[in-house]
Write a protein that holds these residues in place. Structure first.
Motif, PDB file in Angstrom:
ATOM      1  N   THR A 122      40.580  46.712  32.045  1.00  0.00           N
ATOM      2  CA  THR A 122      41.247  46.504  33.329  1.00  0.00           C
ATOM      3  C   THR A 122      41.178  47.762  34.181  1.00  0.00           C
ATOM      4  O   THR A 122      40.969  47.699  35.403  1.00  0.00           O
ATOM      5  CB  THR A 122      42.711  46.094  33.105  1.00  0.00           C
ATOM      6  N   ALA A 123      41.327  48.930  33.539  1.00  0.00           N
ATOM      7  CA  ALA A 123      41.199  50.194  34.263  1.00  0.00           C
ATOM      8  C   ALA A 123      39.802  50.345  34.846  1.00  0.00           C
ATOM      9  O   ALA A 123      39.635  50.809  35.987  1.00  0.00           O
ATOM     10  CB  ALA A 123      41.518  51.365  33.335  1.00  0.00           C
ATOM     11  N   GLU A 124      38.775  49.946  34.088  1.00  0.00           N
ATOM     12  CA  GLU A 124      37.400  50.016  34.584  1.00  0.00           C
ATOM     13  C   GLU A 124      37.211  49.124  35.813  1.00  0.00           C
ATOM     14  O   GLU A 124      36.513  49.482  36.767  1.00  0.00           O
ATOM     15  CB  GLU A 124      36.433  49.592  33.476  1.00  0.00           C
ATOM     16  N   MET A 125      37.838  47.965  35.782  1.00  0.00           N
ATOM     17  CA  MET A 125      37.758  47.057  36.923  1.00  0.00           C
ATOM     18  C   MET A 125      38.416  47.686  38.156  1.00  0.00           C
ATOM     19  O   MET A 125      37.883  47.607  39.276  1.00  0.00           O
ATOM     20  CB  MET A 125      38.433  45.727  36.565  1.00  0.00           C
ATOM     21  N   LEU A 126      39.562  48.332  37.963  1.00  0.00           N
ATOM     22  CA  LEU A 126      40.249  48.976  39.079  1.00  0.00           C
ATOM     23  C   LEU A 126      39.437  50.150  39.618  1.00  0.00           C
ATOM     24  O   LEU A 126      39.433  50.408  40.833  1.00  0.00           O
ATOM     25  CB  LEU A 126      41.628  49.467  38.626  1.00  0.00           C
ATOM     26  N   LEU A 127      38.763  50.853  38.730  1.00  0.00           N
ATOM     27  CA  LEU A 127      37.934  51.987  39.136  1.00  0.00           C
ATOM     28  C   LEU A 127      36.861  51.534  40.131  1.00  0.00           C
ATOM     29  O   LEU A 127      36.598  52.204  41.138  1.00  0.00           O
ATOM     30  CB  LEU A 127      37.288  52.603  37.898  1.00  0.00           C
ATOM     31  N   LYS A 128      36.289  50.377  39.871  1.00  0.00           N
ATOM     32  CA  LYS A 128      35.258  49.836  40.762  1.00  0.00           C
ATOM     33  C   LYS A 128      35.829  49.407  42.103  1.00  0.00           C
ATOM     34  O   LYS A 128      35.090  49.284  43.090  1.00  0.00           O
ATOM     35  CB  LYS A 128      34.558  48.661  40.089  1.00  0.00           C
ATOM     36  N   ARG A 129      37.148  49.188  42.142  1.00  0.00           N
ATOM     37  CA  ARG A 129      37.797  48.795  43.395  1.00  0.00           C
ATOM     38  C   ARG A 129      38.352  50.001  44.158  1.00  0.00           C
ATOM     39  O   ARG A 129      39.042  49.841  45.162  1.00  0.00           O
ATOM     40  CB  ARG A 129      38.932  47.812  43.099  1.00  0.00           C
ATOM     41  N   GLY A 130      38.059  51.204  43.665  1.00  0.00           N
ATOM     42  CA  GLY A 130      38.469  52.399  44.387  1.00  0.00           C
ATOM     43  C   GLY A 130      39.817  52.959  44.004  1.00  0.00           C
ATOM     44  O   GLY A 130      40.378  53.779  44.746  1.00  0.00           O
ATOM     45  N   VAL A 131      40.339  52.551  42.858  1.00  0.00           N
ATOM     46  CA  VAL A 131      41.613  53.113  42.389  1.00  0.00           C
ATOM     47  C   VAL A 131      41.330  54.397  41.615  1.00  0.00           C
ATOM     48  O   VAL A 131      40.407  54.453  40.790  1.00  0.00           O
ATOM     49  CB  VAL A 131      42.369  52.111  41.484  1.00  0.00           C
ATOM     50  N   ARG A 132      42.101  55.431  41.858  1.00  0.00           N
ATOM     51  CA  ARG A 132      41.960  56.701  41.135  1.00  0.00           C
ATOM     52  C   ARG A 132      42.664  56.553  39.780  1.00  0.00           C
ATOM     53  O   ARG A 132      43.805  56.962  39.589  1.00  0.00           O
ATOM     54  CB  ARG A 132      42.566  57.844  41.942  1.00  0.00           C
ATOM     55  N   VAL A 133      41.962  55.921  38.854  1.00  0.00           N
ATOM     56  CA  VAL A 133      42.562  55.584  37.568  1.00  0.00           C
ATOM     57  C   VAL A 133      41.891  56.358  36.445  1.00  0.00           C
ATOM     58  O   VAL A 133      40.672  56.580  36.455  1.00  0.00           O
ATOM     59  CB  VAL A 133      42.463  54.052  37.302  1.00  0.00           C
ATOM     60  N   SER A 134      42.683  56.807  35.485  1.00  0.00           N
ATOM     61  CA  SER A 134      42.201  57.440  34.264  1.00  0.00           C
ATOM     62  C   SER A 134      42.958  56.854  33.085  1.00  0.00           C
ATOM     63  O   SER A 134      43.980  56.161  33.262  1.00  0.00           O
ATOM     64  CB  SER A 134      42.386  58.961  34.317  1.00  0.00           C
ATOM     65  N   VAL A 135      42.478  57.136  31.880  1.00  0.00           N
ATOM     66  CA  VAL A 135      43.031  56.529  30.669  1.00  0.00           C
ATOM     67  C   VAL A 135      43.461  57.614  29.687  1.00  0.00           C
ATOM     68  O   VAL A 135      42.744  58.604  29.488  1.00  0.00           O
ATOM     69  CB  VAL A 135      41.986  55.610  29.996  1.00  0.00           C
ATOM     70  N   VAL A 136      44.620  57.423  29.078  1.00  0.00           N
ATOM     71  CA  VAL A 136      45.066  58.247  27.961  1.00  0.00           C
ATOM     72  C   VAL A 136      45.036  57.389  26.703  1.00  0.00           C
ATOM     73  O   VAL A 136      45.692  56.348  26.648  1.00  0.00           O
ATOM     74  CB  VAL A 136      46.488  58.802  28.177  1.00  0.00           C
ATOM     75  N   ARG A 137      44.256  57.808  25.722  1.00  0.00           N
ATOM     76  CA  ARG A 137      44.182  57.091  24.452  1.00  0.00           C
ATOM     77  C   ARG A 137      45.113  57.756  23.446  1.00  0.00           C
ATOM     78  O   ARG A 137      45.044  58.965  23.216  1.00  0.00           O
ATOM     79  CB  ARG A 137      42.756  57.108  23.913  1.00  0.00           C
ATOM     80  N   LEU A 138      45.968  56.936  22.829  1.00  0.00           N
ATOM     81  CA  LEU A 138      46.970  57.448  21.903  1.00  0.00           C
ATOM     82  C   LEU A 138      46.603  57.162  20.454  1.00  0.00           C
ATOM     83  O   LEU A 138      46.127  56.072  20.131  1.00  0.00           O
ATOM     84  CB  LEU A 138      48.333  56.811  22.195  1.00  0.00           C
ATOM     85  N   PRO A 139      46.882  58.114  19.568  1.00  0.00           N
ATOM     86  CA  PRO A 139      46.840  57.865  18.133  1.00  0.00           C
ATOM     87  C   PRO A 139      48.239  57.501  17.648  1.00  0.00           C
ATOM     88  O   PRO A 139      49.015  56.909  18.416  1.00  0.00           O
ATOM     89  CB  PRO A 139      46.379  59.224  17.595  1.00  0.00           C
ATOM     90  N   GLN A 140      48.592  57.873  16.409  1.00  0.00           N
ATOM     91  CA  GLN A 140      49.963  57.698  15.929  1.00  0.00           C
ATOM     92  C   GLN A 140      50.818  58.799  16.547  1.00  0.00           C
ATOM     93  O   GLN A 140      50.608  59.989  16.286  1.00  0.00           O
ATOM     94  CB  GLN A 140      50.029  57.776  14.395  1.00  0.00           C
ATOM     95  N   VAL A 141      51.759  58.417  17.389  1.00  0.00           N
ATOM     96  CA  VAL A 141      52.629  59.381  18.065  1.00  0.00           C
ATOM     97  C   VAL A 141      53.925  59.475  17.269  1.00  0.00           C
ATOM     98  O   VAL A 141      54.557  58.459  16.980  1.00  0.00           O
ATOM     99  CB  VAL A 141      52.902  58.952  19.519  1.00  0.00           C
ATOM    100  N   HIS A 142      54.338  60.692  16.940  1.00  0.00           N
ATOM    101  CA  HIS A 142      55.423  60.827  15.966  1.00  0.00           C
ATOM    102  C   HIS A 142      56.404  61.942  16.303  1.00  0.00           C
ATOM    103  O   HIS A 142      56.107  62.872  17.059  1.00  0.00           O
ATOM    104  CB  HIS A 142      54.831  61.099  14.569  1.00  0.00           C
ATOM    105  N   ASN A 143      57.577  61.811  15.737  1.00  0.00           N
ATOM    106  CA  ASN A 143      58.536  62.890  15.515  1.00  0.00           C
ATOM    107  C   ASN A 143      59.265  62.524  14.224  1.00  0.00           C
ATOM    108  O   ASN A 143      58.708  61.785  13.403  1.00  0.00           O
ATOM    109  CB  ASN A 143      59.462  63.099  16.724  1.00  0.00           C
TER     110      ASN A 143
END
Length: 300
Positions: A140-161
């Protein structure tokens, strides 16, 4: 910047809210409940009442902000496909409010479908959504990128405390229910991990970067063997640690079985170089050895 944050009252989102405010940004946090609204106000944020299922509320929040961080996701894996569709529509709604504005949108994804048989990097495009794994955040982010949205992606692993540990939290629940901690085969498949405060700092650096089309990996540890994770759970609960075949694991873990035998690794070399991000928090096993979730178990 005034930043609209979805998932602002969640485990990761609440840490991002604190990080942004401490850095001098203003935060508009999405909340669907009075309890969530009170927590946001206590943290120093403004409240935007709405819901991931209400696209109009998302568009309105994004329209009044200088940028958007989307961390909201409904973590009910019994309805995973349905919740992936809700996430897709939420991203589309946020993007529609930002299209052509030059204001940034950070979309949250994971490492599960980035690469097979090797450690994925930020240069790897994700595999397309499939019935086996229907999450479409990046597509979906890739689709928005083609429409001119300044979009980037953060990929998460196991987030912990010491309170939560991503998918490991569900493995702990299974171990508590079954009275044993399990891994698949030799247990040498690995899961990447990062402390929640390091994650929050990465999101802040990423939204301040104002990049377009970037992929960031919030990875501190490239891969912790799942057997080590299972043994940490076993130590804390004082329960046996055993190996399961893939067939046995599917029964033992339920929906979690599709993850526990897989490599979910990731490299963050490029992210650290581009953002100047240096994770400093405790490792996953360290947090598991001190986890609050075991305290009640030990005193029961």
């Amino acid at each position: 910047m005034k930043i609209f944050v979805t998932g602002a009252t969640g485990f990761i989102g609440s840490a991002i809210v604190r990080e942004l405010i401490d850095a001098g940004h203003r935060v508009l946090g999405l909340s669907r409940s009075d309890t969530g609204a009170k927590a946001l106000i206590a943290a120093g944020a403004q409240v935007h009442r709405g819901d991931l299922k209400d696209p109009e509320s998302l568009r309105n929040g994004a329209a009044t902000s200088d940028g958007v961080i989307h961390t909201g996701f409904i973590h009910d894996f019994s309805k995973f496909a349905e919740n992936c569709e809700i996430d897709k529509r939420a991203i589309e709604a946020l993007g529609s409010a930002l299209e052509g504005s030059g204001r940034p949108l950070l979309v949250t994804s994971g490492l599960a479908t980035v690469a097979e048989g090797r450690t994925p990097t930020e240069e790897d495009a994700p595999l397309p959504p499939s019935p086996a794994y229907p999450r479409a955040s990046e597509a979906t982010a890739e689709m928005l990128l083609k429409r001119g949205v300044r979009v980037s992606v953060v990929r998460l692993p196991q987030v912990h405390n010491t309170i939560k540990q991503g998918l490991v939290t569900y493995a702990i629940a299974v171990a508590r229910e079954k009275r044993l901690s399990a891994y698949v085969g030799d247990g040498l498949n690995r899961w990447a991990a990062v402390h929640v405060l390091d994650t929050a700092r990465l999101y802040r650096l990423a939204v301040e970067k104002l990049a377009t089309g970037a992929r960031y990996h919030a990875v501190a540890e490239e891969g912790v063997p799942f057997r080590d994770i299972a043994e940490a759970i076993g130590r804390a609960m004082k329960v046996p640690v055993v190996s399961k075949s893939p067939e046995e694991a599917a029964v033992h873990f339920g929906w979690l079985g599709m993850f526990v035998g897989r490599d979910l690794t990731g490299s963050s070399v490029q992210t650290q170089r581009i953002l100047g991000w240096r994770p400093t928090g405790p490792g996953l096993i360290n947090d598991l050895d001190r986890a609050h979730s075991f305290a009640a178990e030990q005193t029961a």
